[in-house]
Write a protein that holds these residues in place. Structure first.
Motif, PDB file in Angstrom:
ATOM      1  N   PRO A 106      -7.654   1.383   8.468  1.00 20.75           N
ATOM      2  CA  PRO A 106      -8.178   1.206   7.104  1.00 20.75           C
ATOM      3  C   PRO A 106      -9.338   0.211   7.074  1.00 20.75           C
ATOM      4  O   PRO A 106      -9.493  -0.622   7.971  1.00 20.75           O
ATOM      5  N   GLN A 144      -8.481  10.279   4.035  1.00 17.46           N
ATOM      6  CA  GLN A 144      -7.356   9.393   4.294  1.00 17.46           C
ATOM      7  C   GLN A 144      -7.504   8.102   3.483  1.00 17.46           C
ATOM      8  O   GLN A 144      -8.339   7.251   3.788  1.00 17.46           O
ATOM      9  N   GLN A 145      -6.697   7.971   2.434  1.00 19.65           N
ATOM     10  CA  GLN A 145      -6.758   6.804   1.575  1.00 19.65           C
ATOM     11  C   GLN A 145      -5.353   6.305   1.245  1.00 19.65           C
ATOM     12  O   GLN A 145      -4.402   7.092   1.181  1.00 19.65           O
ATOM     13  N   ARG A 146      -5.251   5.019   1.038  1.00 17.11           N
ATOM     14  CA  ARG A 146      -4.000   4.432   0.571  1.00 17.11           C
ATOM     15  C   ARG A 146      -4.283   3.651  -0.717  1.00 17.11           C
ATOM     16  O   ARG A 146      -5.333   3.029  -0.856  1.00 17.11           O
ATOM     17  N   ALA A 153       1.488   7.812   8.217  1.00 16.06           N
ATOM     18  CA  ALA A 153       0.266   8.418   7.683  1.00 16.06           C
ATOM     19  C   ALA A 153      -0.497   9.148   8.789  1.00 16.06           C
ATOM     20  O   ALA A 153      -1.068  10.223   8.565  1.00 16.06           O
ATOM     21  N   TRP A 188       0.363   5.275   0.861  1.00 15.02           N
ATOM     22  CA  TRP A 188      -0.389   6.463   1.265  1.00 15.02           C
ATOM     23  C   TRP A 188       0.096   7.645   0.437  1.00 15.02           C
ATOM     24  O   TRP A 188       1.287   7.784   0.183  1.00 15.02           O
ATOM     25  N   HIS A 189      -0.806   8.494   0.019  1.00 15.71           N
ATOM     26  CA  HIS A 189      -0.397   9.645  -0.780  1.00 15.71           C
ATOM     27  C   HIS A 189       0.546  10.550   0.013  1.00 15.71           C
ATOM     28  O   HIS A 189       1.413  11.213  -0.569  1.00 15.71           O
ATOM     29  N   SER A 190       0.376  10.579   1.334  1.00 14.06           N
ATOM     30  CA  SER A 190       1.244  11.413   2.166  1.00 14.06           C
ATOM     31  C   SER A 190       2.559  10.722   2.503  1.00 14.06           C
ATOM     32  O   SER A 190       3.493  11.356   2.979  1.00 14.06           O
ATOM     33  N   HIS A 228       0.847  -1.199   0.000  1.00 12.03           N
ATOM     34  CA  HIS A 228       0.000   0.000   0.000  1.00 12.03           C
ATOM     35  C   HIS A 228       0.873   1.235   0.000  1.00 12.03           C
ATOM     36  O   HIS A 228       2.030   1.213   0.420  1.00 12.03           O
ATOM     37  N   CYS A 272       1.693   3.100   8.179  1.00 10.43           N
ATOM     38  CA  CYS A 272       0.432   3.597   8.745  1.00 10.43           C
ATOM     39  C   CYS A 272       0.683   4.582   9.881  1.00 10.43           C
ATOM     40  O   CYS A 272      -0.093   5.521  10.091  1.00 10.43           O
TER      41      CYS A 272
END
Length: 311
Positions: free
Chosen positions: A255, A276-278, A217, A158-160, A156, A214
């Motif tokens: 998640p 909050q998305q991955r 994130a 995360w955009h961040s 996965h 995570c």
């Protein structure tokens, strides 16, 4: 004549950093790896390792030979995965690495599909394809696949917290997985349809261990406000997070993928601005792109992902 096994041992030492680590990755004893290195030095006529303190370093010629070795092993793998493989019959052993919630939410259902496709055959998939699974954090999964310790990884991103994919690998998207803040039903925010980072600055958190993706994130949620989450408990198991939320001692960012049904007293509230998305995806080496086994498992994972409601 240089033997492939000896080259493989040298490449493993270069990738893992030591003879002991290489032996663990290859499933051999350190003495067996050392014997292969000595055989390589005899066959090539050059010294490839030199002692450095209690460890070893590759010589200049050893580094050059390891680079050639990686290319040769990659071409051999590509040959075995394509020309020597039956495209109509995926077979062999495929080593898959996935993070824990993907094991529950994606890999388990994929293995069920494999078994259901050939009910008269074995639990390993029926078609002669055997899947062996190890749970690892995405960064470790990428490393295992890149170095050949595994064939396929579910990761996965995360955009961040971007996940770096080496040049020798392919990444294919599977699905977007949304993370919610889990709150005790008595919490003042439990009745909200969504919360924003500013609503969460004074909460006490349970988080995955420091350094895990995570965890990073979670840190990123409040970073824009110049705050650091007050993390009271670190635990890698999201089941523990849910239990502590139910007990009213912490809130958690969890998640949806692989998340069990929430017990009474626990409420999931989406995070907004930003959501909050991955990105969940699959990684494998470019040399395995045309492998019937890889393509078959990728398609099954895509089918499973298409049926999920985690976005």
């Amino acid at each position: 004549m240089i033997e492939i096994a000896a080259l493989r041992a040298l490449v493993a030492v270069e990738q893992q950093g030591s003879v002991v680590a290489a032996s663990e990755a290859m499933g051999f004893s350190p003495s067996a790896v050392s014997q292969q290195i000595k055989k390589l030095e005899k066959q090539s006529g050059v010294t490839v390792l030199e002692r450095h303190g209690r460890g070893v370093l590759l010589t200049d010629r050893g580094m050059a030979l390891a680079e050639y070795g990686r290319r040769i092993l990659g071409e051999l793998e590509e040959l075995q995965a394509t020309l020597l493989a039956d495209p109509a019959k995926p077979s062999g052993v495929l080593r898959l690495v996935a993070f824990s919630t993907a094991c529950r939410g994606l890999v388990g259902p994929m293995l069920r599909k494999l078994s259901d496709a050939s009910p008269e055959a074995s639990d390993s998939g029926g078609s002669g394809l055997e899947i062996r699974v190890v749970a690892e954090d995405p960064r470790e999964a990428v490393q295992r696949v890149a170095t050949g310790e595994a064939d396929l990884g579910v990761v996965h991103n995360w955009h961040s917290v971007p996940l770096v994919i080496p040049e020798n690998m392919v990444h294919e998207d599977l699905c977007l997985d949304t993370a919610d803040v889990l709150l005790n039903s008595a919490h003042p925010l439990a009745g909200r349809t969504a919360v924003e980072p500013s609503d969460l600055v004074d909460e006490s958190w349970i988080s995955t261990p420091a350094g895990a993706i995570c965890n990073e994130a979670l840190l990123a949620i409040l970073a824009g406000l110049g705050r650091v989450p007050d993390i009271r408990v670190y635990d890698p198991d999201f089941s523990t997070h849910i239990a502590m939320v139910q007990q009213g001692v912490a809130v958690a960012l969890v998640p949806r993928l692989g998340r069990p049904e929430l017990p009474a007293g626990v409420v999931a509230v989406p995070v907004a601005n930003p959501k909050q998305q991955r990105q969940v995806g699959i990684v494998y080496r470019k040399t395995m792109t045309a492998s019937p086994s890889i393509r078959h498992v990728v398609r099954l994972l895509q089918d499973v992902a298409a049926d999920l409601d985690v976005g």
